[in-house]
Design an enzyme around this catalytic site. Structure first.
Site, PDB file in Angstrom:
ATOM      1  N   ASP A  33      84.455  60.708 -13.709  1.00  0.00           N
ATOM      2  CA  ASP A  33      84.295  59.902 -14.918  1.00  0.00           C
ATOM      3  C   ASP A  33      84.649  60.757 -16.132  1.00  0.00           C
ATOM      4  OD1 ASP A  33      82.587  57.029 -15.371  1.00  0.00           O
ATOM      5  OD2 ASP A  33      82.958  58.275 -17.147  1.00  0.00           O
ATOM      6  N   GLU A 152      74.942  42.772 -10.398  1.00  0.00           N
ATOM      7  CA  GLU A 152      74.020  43.750 -10.962  1.00  0.00           C
ATOM      8  C   GLU A 152      72.607  43.345 -10.571  1.00  0.00           C
ATOM      9  OE1 GLU A 152      74.683  44.354 -15.127  1.00  0.00           O
ATOM     10  OE2 GLU A 152      76.845  44.503 -14.810  1.00  0.00           O
ATOM     11  N   LYS A 200      89.246  37.013  -6.718  1.00  0.00           N
ATOM     12  CA  LYS A 200      88.171  37.501  -7.591  1.00  0.00           C
ATOM     13  C   LYS A 200      87.997  36.588  -8.822  1.00  0.00           C
ATOM     14  CE  LYS A 200      85.357  40.090  -9.847  1.00  0.00           C
ATOM     15  NZ  LYS A 200      84.316  41.010  -9.570  1.00  0.00           N
ATOM     16  N   GLY A 253      76.003  35.217 -19.014  1.00  0.00           N
ATOM     17  CA  GLY A 253      76.443  36.355 -19.814  1.00  0.00           C
ATOM     18  C   GLY A 253      76.885  37.449 -18.861  1.00  0.00           C
ATOM     19  N   CYS A 256      80.975  40.253 -16.425  1.00  0.00           N
ATOM     20  CA  CYS A 256      82.035  39.633 -15.611  1.00  0.00           C
ATOM     21  C   CYS A 256      82.401  38.209 -16.017  1.00  0.00           C
ATOM     22  CB  CYS A 256      81.626  39.645 -14.143  1.00  0.00           C
ATOM     23  SG  CYS A 256      81.663  41.288 -13.440  1.00  0.00           S
TER      24      CYS A 256
HETATM   25  C1  UDX Z   1      78.761  38.349 -11.261  1.00  0.00           C
HETATM   26  C2  UDX Z   1      79.130  37.836  -9.854  1.00  0.00           C
HETATM   27  O1  UDX Z   1      78.026  37.143  -9.287  1.00  0.00           O
HETATM   28  C3  UDX Z   1      79.578  38.997  -8.976  1.00  0.00           C
HETATM   29  O2  UDX Z   1      80.004  38.509  -7.718  1.00  0.00           O
HETATM   30  C4  UDX Z   1      80.733  39.711  -9.673  1.00  0.00           C
HETATM   31  O3  UDX Z   1      81.149  40.803  -8.939  1.00  0.00           O
HETATM   32  C5  UDX Z   1      80.311  40.176 -11.058  1.00  0.00           C
HETATM   33  O4  UDX Z   1      79.848  39.046 -11.807  1.00  0.00           O
HETATM   34  P1  UDX Z   1      76.660  39.548 -12.384  1.00  0.00           P
HETATM   35  O5  UDX Z   1      77.439  39.510 -13.664  1.00  0.00           O
HETATM   36  O6  UDX Z   1      75.954  40.808 -11.999  1.00  0.00           O
HETATM   37  O7  UDX Z   1      77.610  39.183 -11.140  1.00  0.00           O
HETATM   38  O8  UDX Z   1      75.521  38.426 -12.492  1.00  0.00           O
HETATM   39  P2  UDX Z   1      75.134  37.042 -11.798  1.00  0.00           P
HETATM   40  O9  UDX Z   1      73.906  37.230 -11.030  1.00  0.00           O
HETATM   41  O10 UDX Z   1      76.285  36.456 -11.098  1.00  0.00           O
HETATM   42  O11 UDX Z   1      74.759  36.166 -13.101  1.00  0.00           O
HETATM   43  C6  UDX Z   1      75.706  35.963 -14.155  1.00  0.00           C
HETATM   44  C7  UDX Z   1      75.118  35.153 -15.273  1.00  0.00           C
HETATM   45  O12 UDX Z   1      74.948  33.788 -14.885  1.00  0.00           O
HETATM   46  C8  UDX Z   1      73.732  35.608 -15.755  1.00  0.00           C
HETATM   47  O13 UDX Z   1      73.716  35.584 -17.168  1.00  0.00           O
HETATM   48  C9  UDX Z   1      72.780  34.574 -15.196  1.00  0.00           C
HETATM   49  O14 UDX Z   1      71.632  34.403 -16.004  1.00  0.00           O
HETATM   50  C10 UDX Z   1      73.654  33.322 -15.223  1.00  0.00           C
HETATM   51  N1  UDX Z   1      73.255  32.304 -14.240  1.00  0.00           N
HETATM   52  C11 UDX Z   1      73.348  32.578 -12.909  1.00  0.00           C
HETATM   53  C12 UDX Z   1      72.811  31.063 -14.666  1.00  0.00           C
HETATM   54  O15 UDX Z   1      72.734  30.783 -15.876  1.00  0.00           O
HETATM   55  N2  UDX Z   1      72.486  30.114 -13.717  1.00  0.00           N
HETATM   56  C13 UDX Z   1      72.578  30.355 -12.397  1.00  0.00           C
HETATM   57  O16 UDX Z   1      72.262  29.439 -11.604  1.00  0.00           O
HETATM   58  C14 UDX Z   1      73.010  31.636 -11.966  1.00  0.00           C
END
Ligand code: UDX
Length: 425
Positions: A33, A152, A200, A253, A256
């Site tokens: 890094d 995450e 993806k 949020g 990703c």
């Molecule tokens: C996401 C993807 O799930 C993962 O596969 C990819 O590699 C990276 O992006 P992440 O950003 O860690 O992962 O969070 P995730 O658990 O997917 O939630 C994303 C957002 O959606 C959060 O803000 C969460 O609060 C929101 N969310 C999730 C909702 O509002 N409703 C839901 O039913 C699920």
């Protein structure tokens, strides 16, 4: 399984989890890094961010000698596998910024021996792999696309219990990367580079679509005296739909979904296609963040001088990540409208110097005397707090806006408060 030499570029969420888990599987891994303070943190045996279980995996890797950290400046040669896991932040236009990826690939072209395989884990738009291959092919280095789907907060578990491994690239290189994953029981999708890249983006866009769809149904529930949690539960029991990602609230949020949906929309336009559905998904998500503000204004009137607590700052629970966190955008709007904001989060800390709001040490301290509370993250500590007591300690009109539908509204009402959820009349 034969232990392999692996060089990982990037010690962020993806790179560090990938490196530590590969080391745990017996491979010899060096994670590089450019951020020297991050390297110092890792050398001191600490993890630079909150990720359950990761400290143990890193600890085992370092103790066994399988996991090392370093700066790319000191790199003399790469391993037979080179994982690229550096950031692809959005540019102002929404496209993915590929500067970091390109500079890593340029370095790999100089340092990797012929026969090495690049494994691209950074999320890059379809077409990128083909262009990066042009830099690597002349020096005999193969290119494969292997997008990550780690969430995450459960990244280590997601690694070992992956639901699929996507591998795009020339057949022989793909088989070598597949062997690297030996021991993980997951279906492998073998395909071309562009298909892997698009899997993806399409996955994240579809998950974002499910969330925005649930949020649209929630807005309708508010007008029909229906309960969105029950409606989506009923909908999700259909195996063709499934129950995941149907939770209504103030929207998605994180690092990703917001970035990848915008990048896919941009990529579509660039290729002459107007992706109507994706545009609507992004727009609905934007509107959901405004919902608490509109509700507060309806109940409190002018927000100038009003005391507002925001419970939860991270974009979701079990992480300290505040990137694209709805809470922060909501706070900025409240502050711009003249409200006095006190925030609380069990883990996520916004740099106090740059923040326009006060941070409380406890949930009770944030909520005490507030005219309204916005629940922005469903941390268990927030969801299961004693909301009867908390509401009783607030000031009139004691509005609790539950942006994650995680609190018992009856408890709020028992404490003399007014409870408003999302699509949960
Ligand atoms: C996401 C993807 O799930 C993962 O596969 C990819 O590699 C990276 O992006 P992440 O950003 O860690 O992962 O969070 P995730 O658990 O997917 O939630 C994303 C957002 O959606 C959060 O803000 C969460 O609060 C929101 N969310 C999730 C909702 O509002 N409703 C839901 O039913 C699920």
């Amino acid at each position: 399984m034969k232990p392999c030499e692996v060089t990982v570029f990037g010690a962020g969420y993806v790179g560090l989890v990938t490196g530590a888990c590969l080391a745990d599987m017996g491979h010899r891994v060096e994670v590089l890094d450019v951020d020297r303070s991050k390297l110092e943190t890792l050398a001191a045996g600490e993890v630079p961010f909150h990720e359950p279980g990761l400290a143990d995996v890193i600890g085992r890797g370092v103790a066994s000698g399988n996991l090392r950290f370093g700066h790319p400046d000191g790199l003399e040669s790469c391993g037979e596998f080179v994982v690229v896991a550096v950031g692809t932040p959005p540019t102002t236009g929404g496209a993915a910024d590929l500067r970091f990826v390109r500079s890593v690939v340029d370095l790999v072209a100089k340092r990797a021996a012929p026969g090495a395989v690049v494994i691209m884990k950074s999320t890059v738009p379809p077409g990128t792999g083909a262009s990066l291959s042009e830099t690597l092919s002349p020096v005999g280095v193969e290119y494969t696309s292997n997008p990550e789907f780690l969430r995450e907060g459960s990244a280590v578990r997601d690694w070992f219990k992956a639901d699929r491994i996507v591998l795009g690239g020339p057949e022989a290189a793909v088989e070598r990367v597949a062997a690297l994953y030996e021991g993980i029981d997951a279906p492998i999708v073998r395909c071309g580079i562009a298909s892997a890249e698009l899997i993806k983006y399409a996955s994240n866009a579809f998950l974002a679509t499910k969330i925005s769809f649930a949020n649209e149904i929630a807005r309708l529930c508010d007008r029909l005296d229906a309960d969105v949690d029950l409606v989506m539960h009923g909908v999700g029991l259909d195996p063709r739909i499934g129950p995941a990602f149907l939770k209504a609230g103030i929207g998605y949020g994180g690092s990703c979904f917001p970035k990848d949906t915008k990048a896919l929309d941009y990529l579509s336009s660039l290729n002459g296609y107007d992706f109507h559905l994706l545009k609507a998904v992004i727009d609905v998500n934007k509107r959901m963040r405004l919902l608490p503000i509109m509700t507060l204004k309806d109940v409190l009137g002018d927000l100038r001088g009003k005391q507002i607590a925001v419970a939860g700052l991270t974009f979701k629970p079990n992480t300290d990540d505040i990137r694209e966190a709805p809470a922060l955008e909501i706070i900025d709007t409240l502050v711009a409208d003249g409200a006095q904001v006190r925030g609380y989060d069990p883990v996520g800390v916004v740099d106090a110097g740059s923040s326009s709001f006060e941070q409380a040490a406890t949930l009770a301290e944030a909520v005490r005397g507030a005219n309204a509370v916005v629940i922005a993250t469903e941390w268990p500590e927030i969801a299961h707090a004693d909301w009867r007591e908390l509401a009783a300690a607030m000031d009139e009109p004691r509005l609790v806006f539950d942006g994650r539908n995680c609190v018992d509204g009856d408890a709020v009402r028992a404490g003399g408060g007014n409870y408003v959820g999302v699509g949960r009349r």
